[in-house]
Design an enzyme around this catalytic site. Structure first.
Site, mmCIF file in Angstrom:
data_model
loop_
_atom_site.group_PDB
_atom_site.id
_atom_site.type_symbol
_atom_site.label_atom_id
_atom_site.label_comp_id
_atom_site.label_asym_id
_atom_site.label_seq_id
_atom_site.Cartn_x
_atom_site.Cartn_y
_atom_site.Cartn_z
ATOM 1 N N ASN A 170 41.261 5.454 88.492
ATOM 2 C CA ASN A 170 41.138 6.854 88.087
ATOM 3 C C ASN A 170 40.212 7.553 89.080
ATOM 4 O OD1 ASN A 170 40.614 9.281 86.870
ATOM 5 N ND2 ASN A 170 39.945 8.418 84.917
ATOM 6 N N ASP A 198 25.494 19.438 76.278
ATOM 7 C CA ASP A 198 25.649 18.208 75.505
ATOM 8 C C ASP A 198 25.442 18.506 74.015
ATOM 9 O OD1 ASP A 198 25.023 15.652 74.184
ATOM 10 O OD2 ASP A 198 25.167 14.867 76.218
ATOM 11 N N PHE A 199 26.428 18.117 73.214
ATOM 12 C CA PHE A 199 26.379 18.459 71.788
ATOM 13 C C PHE A 199 25.223 17.772 71.060
ATOM 14 C CE2 PHE A 199 29.991 21.172 70.877
ATOM 15 C CZ PHE A 199 30.689 21.095 72.065
ATOM 16 N N LYS A 258 36.863 5.547 88.755
ATOM 17 C CA LYS A 258 36.676 4.561 87.685
ATOM 18 C C LYS A 258 37.789 3.538 87.819
ATOM 19 C CE LYS A 258 35.022 7.893 84.325
ATOM 20 N NZ LYS A 258 35.614 8.809 83.390
ATOM 21 N N ARG A 265 32.798 25.105 79.947
ATOM 22 C CA ARG A 265 33.945 26.003 80.206
ATOM 23 C C ARG A 265 34.090 27.026 79.093
ATOM 24 N NH1 ARG A 265 38.086 21.145 81.129
ATOM 25 N NH2 ARG A 265 36.472 19.832 82.000
ATOM 26 N N GLY A 306 34.250 13.745 69.254
ATOM 27 C CA GLY A 306 35.126 13.434 68.114
ATOM 28 C C GLY A 306 34.900 12.038 67.574
ATOM 29 N N GLU A 307 34.595 11.101 68.465
ATOM 30 C CA GLU A 307 34.396 9.710 68.035
ATOM 31 C C GLU A 307 32.996 9.462 67.479
ATOM 32 O OE1 GLU A 307 35.301 7.123 71.402
ATOM 33 O OE2 GLU A 307 37.119 8.273 71.749
ATOM 34 N N ASN A 308 32.014 10.203 68.013
ATOM 35 C CA ASN A 308 30.618 9.832 67.742
ATOM 36 C C ASN A 308 29.809 10.783 66.882
ATOM 37 O OD1 ASN A 308 30.571 7.430 69.412
ATOM 38 N ND2 ASN A 308 30.855 8.840 71.116
ATOM 39 N N ASN A 364 33.300 16.542 76.559
ATOM 40 C CA ASN A 364 32.760 17.571 77.429
ATOM 41 C C ASN A 364 33.830 18.628 77.678
ATOM 42 O OD1 ASN A 364 30.655 18.506 78.850
ATOM 43 N ND2 ASN A 364 30.406 16.587 79.988
ATOM 44 N N GLU A 383 42.250 5.739 77.525
ATOM 45 C CA GLU A 383 43.224 6.196 78.516
ATOM 46 C C GLU A 383 43.594 5.075 79.485
ATOM 47 O OE1 GLU A 383 40.467 9.491 78.695
ATOM 48 O OE2 GLU A 383 42.145 10.762 79.303
ATOM 49 N N HIS A 416 44.704 16.066 79.253
ATOM 50 C CA HIS A 416 44.319 14.986 78.316
ATOM 51 C C HIS A 416 45.563 14.320 77.725
ATOM 52 C CE1 HIS A 416 40.297 17.246 77.385
ATOM 53 N NE2 HIS A 416 40.088 16.333 78.319
ATOM 54 N N ARG A 429 45.749 7.058 87.451
ATOM 55 C CA ARG A 429 45.725 8.292 86.679
ATOM 56 C C ARG A 429 45.875 9.447 87.675
ATOM 57 N NH1 ARG A 429 40.790 10.889 83.202
ATOM 58 N NH2 ARG A 429 42.028 12.510 82.267
ATOM 59 N N GLY A 442 34.253 11.694 73.262
ATOM 60 C CA GLY A 442 32.809 11.560 73.040
ATOM 61 C C GLY A 442 32.297 12.182 71.754
HETATM 62 P P1 ADP Z 1 34.341 13.886 79.123
HETATM 63 O O1 ADP Z 1 35.104 15.123 78.770
HETATM 64 O O2 ADP Z 1 33.353 14.092 80.213
HETATM 65 O O3 ADP Z 1 35.199 12.639 79.246
HETATM 66 P P2 ADP Z 1 33.316 12.571 76.744
HETATM 67 O O4 ADP Z 1 34.592 12.419 76.017
HETATM 68 O O5 ADP Z 1 32.656 11.352 77.269
HETATM 69 O O6 ADP Z 1 33.415 13.674 77.866
HETATM 70 O O7 ADP Z 1 32.304 13.323 75.773
HETATM 71 C C1 ADP Z 1 31.007 13.613 76.186
HETATM 72 C C2 ADP Z 1 30.353 14.520 75.173
HETATM 73 O O8 ADP Z 1 30.403 13.909 73.877
HETATM 74 C C3 ADP Z 1 28.896 14.713 75.470
HETATM 75 O O9 ADP Z 1 28.684 15.828 76.254
HETATM 76 C C4 ADP Z 1 28.290 14.905 74.100
HETATM 77 O O10 ADP Z 1 28.211 16.294 73.888
HETATM 78 C C5 ADP Z 1 29.292 14.344 73.119
HETATM 79 N N1 ADP Z 1 28.716 13.222 72.376
HETATM 80 C C6 ADP Z 1 28.711 11.923 72.692
HETATM 81 N N2 ADP Z 1 28.084 11.188 71.734
HETATM 82 C C7 ADP Z 1 27.701 12.060 70.776
HETATM 83 C C8 ADP Z 1 27.014 11.954 69.525
HETATM 84 N N3 ADP Z 1 26.585 10.795 69.064
HETATM 85 N N4 ADP Z 1 26.791 13.074 68.834
HETATM 86 C C9 ADP Z 1 27.211 14.262 69.275
HETATM 87 N N5 ADP Z 1 27.854 14.436 70.441
HETATM 88 C C10 ADP Z 1 28.106 13.363 71.186
#
Ligand code: ADP
Length: 400
Positions: A7, A283-284, A14, A241, A333-335, A211, A385, A180, A91, A331
């Site tokens: 990628n 960063d969220f 990557k 963005r 949605g999962e975390n 992100n 992915e 995506h 990719r 990032g």
């Molecule tokens: P990319 O679009 O760069 O692939 P990712 O899918 O890795 O991004 O998502 C990164 C974003 O996910 C980070 O900027 C952060 O805002 C968010 N994130 C990751 N872990 C957490 C968490 N535990 N709580 C809230 N937001 C999170």
């Protein structure tokens, strides 16, 4: 069968080596700062120690060379020789309108990637450089391209056309492409498996929230709508963005702030979104912390983001004539149970109802977080992915 997944980003690369007999990851790694001083490769074999290699890497060809040397290295490598690798899956960001699926790479495919450089100026040249380097360094090993745009090529014209003269679509191919795609495809297939239903029977909304964020409406396994457009700038407000804007705002800001076309592009991609709105961070995690501490603009940015997702979910449930499941991935949605909860709380009219305990616990694994009996299921599915690219590569190569 062993598949190397590559990628290439504009200044990074990557990679993952996958054993496709059991879908296991043998090693993964990241090359950073390609073309810049201080380039480095971080290599991690599945059961081994992390290895960091500092090197001079003027371009992607040099980075690929280092990756290939690393995977066969006698000390920290994972295969004895490159001949153990059966295929490479790349990719590729943009395939334009010519590509609607993953394909075996030949001259025609390379030309298609080159033809789309204007549409993906940062990524397509890097993707092509990676492909050509592998061709040179791994002669005879088959290579497959997996495009970020391909999954969305099933969108009907009413979903991909903009309200501009049709001639401009014909002349410059200005239309919605969506991105995506590999992630949306992967999680939709996993959702069908989790629900124990055939994907041809399901109406899914996939929320890839990271992100960069995008939503896709997936009807019977096919993308029929997605929020990113001609470029990954459209749709939801994202980390940096802007997402959707009244187009007039662009020329207005250019005039007021004296910005060139290139500068406004940079501004809309890198200085806007939740970063611009909050003035805190892209960063969220930082935003959630600042909001808890009473930062008004951080809370505002989070509220706008939730509102954006709610709006798109509403639009897509209309496009799908109802929705069977909503998927959270990437990032954020999962975390972030908090973000999922805030979004789901706005969707009870669709039959969404989540179990707080399951939601809190769902991190890094596939979980159905819905309340028992909820009409619309809510699934947390870690995206993969690389696995999707490896699966497509295996499928194409196996048929030869
Ligand atoms: P990319 O679009 O760069 O692939 P990712 O899918 O890795 O991004 O998502 C990164 C974003 O996910 C980070 O900027 C952060 O805002 C968010 N994130 C990751 N872990 C957490 C968490 N535990 N709580 C809230 N937001 C999170």
């Amino acid at each position: 069968m062993k598949v190397l997944v590559i990628n290439c980003g504009s200044s990074s690369l990557k990679y993952q080596l996958m054993d496709m007999d059991n879908n296991n990851r043998i090693a993964k790694g990241l090359v950073e700062r390609i073309g810049l001083p201080g380039a480095l490769l971080t290599h991690k074999p599945k059961d081994g120690e992390k290895e960091v290699i500092v090197a001079e890497l003027p371009n992607h060809a040099a980075a690929i060379k280092l990756v290939l040397e690393t995977v066969v290295d006698p000390d920290y490598g994972v295969v004895k020789s490159l001949s153990e690798i059966d295929a490479v899956g790349h990719r590729v960001l943009h395939g334009g309108e010519k590509v609607s699926g993953s394909v075996l790479i030949d001259d025609e495919v390379k030309q298609a990637i080159e033809d789309c450089i204007e549409l993906g100026p940062l990524h397509n040249p890097a993707n092509l450089a990676g492909i050509e380097a592998c061709e040179r360094m791994m002669p005879g090993i088959r290579q497959v391209a997996v495009f970020d745009t391909a999954f969305h090529q099933t969108m009907p014209p009413e979903a991909y056309l903009y309200g501009i003269p049709y001639e401009l679509y014909e002349k410059y191919k200005i239309r919605r492409y969506g991105f995506h795609g590999t992630s949306h495809k992967y999680v939709s297939q996993r959702a069908a498996a989790m629900l124990g239903k055939r994907i041809e029977k399901l109406r899914l909304i996939s929320c890839h929230l990271g992100n960069g964020s995008s939503l896709a409406a997936i009807k019977h396994g096919k993308s029929i709508e997605t929020s990113m457009g001609f470029t990954p700038l459209e749709g939801l407000m994202m980390g940096t963005r802007s997402g959707d804007l009244d187009p007039t705002i662009v020329s207005f800001i250019m005039k007021k702030e004296n910005l060139s076309g290139e500068q406004i592009n940079d501004f809309l991609n890198k200085k806007c979104g939740v970063l611009g709105l909050s003035g805190v961070s892209s960063d969220f995690r930082d935003l959630q912390k600042a909001a808890e501490e009473g930062n008004y603009r951080a809370q505002l940015a989070l509220d706008v983001f939730v509102h954006d997702v709610k709006k798109y979910v509403g639009a897509y449930s209309a496009a799908l004539d109802g929705v069977d499941a909503i998927i959270f991935t990437a990032g954020l949605g999962e975390n972030s149970p908090e973000m999922r909860k805030n979004i789901c709380n706005t969707l009870s009219y669709l039959g969404v109802s989540i179990d707080d305990e399951k939601n809190q616990a769902a991190r890094g694994e596939e979980v159905d977080i819905s309340m028992w009996g909820a009409k619309c299921r809510v699934l947390v599915i870690p995206t993969d992915e690389e696995l999707m690219i490896a699966l497509d590569t295996k499928e194409i190569v196996s048929q030869l």
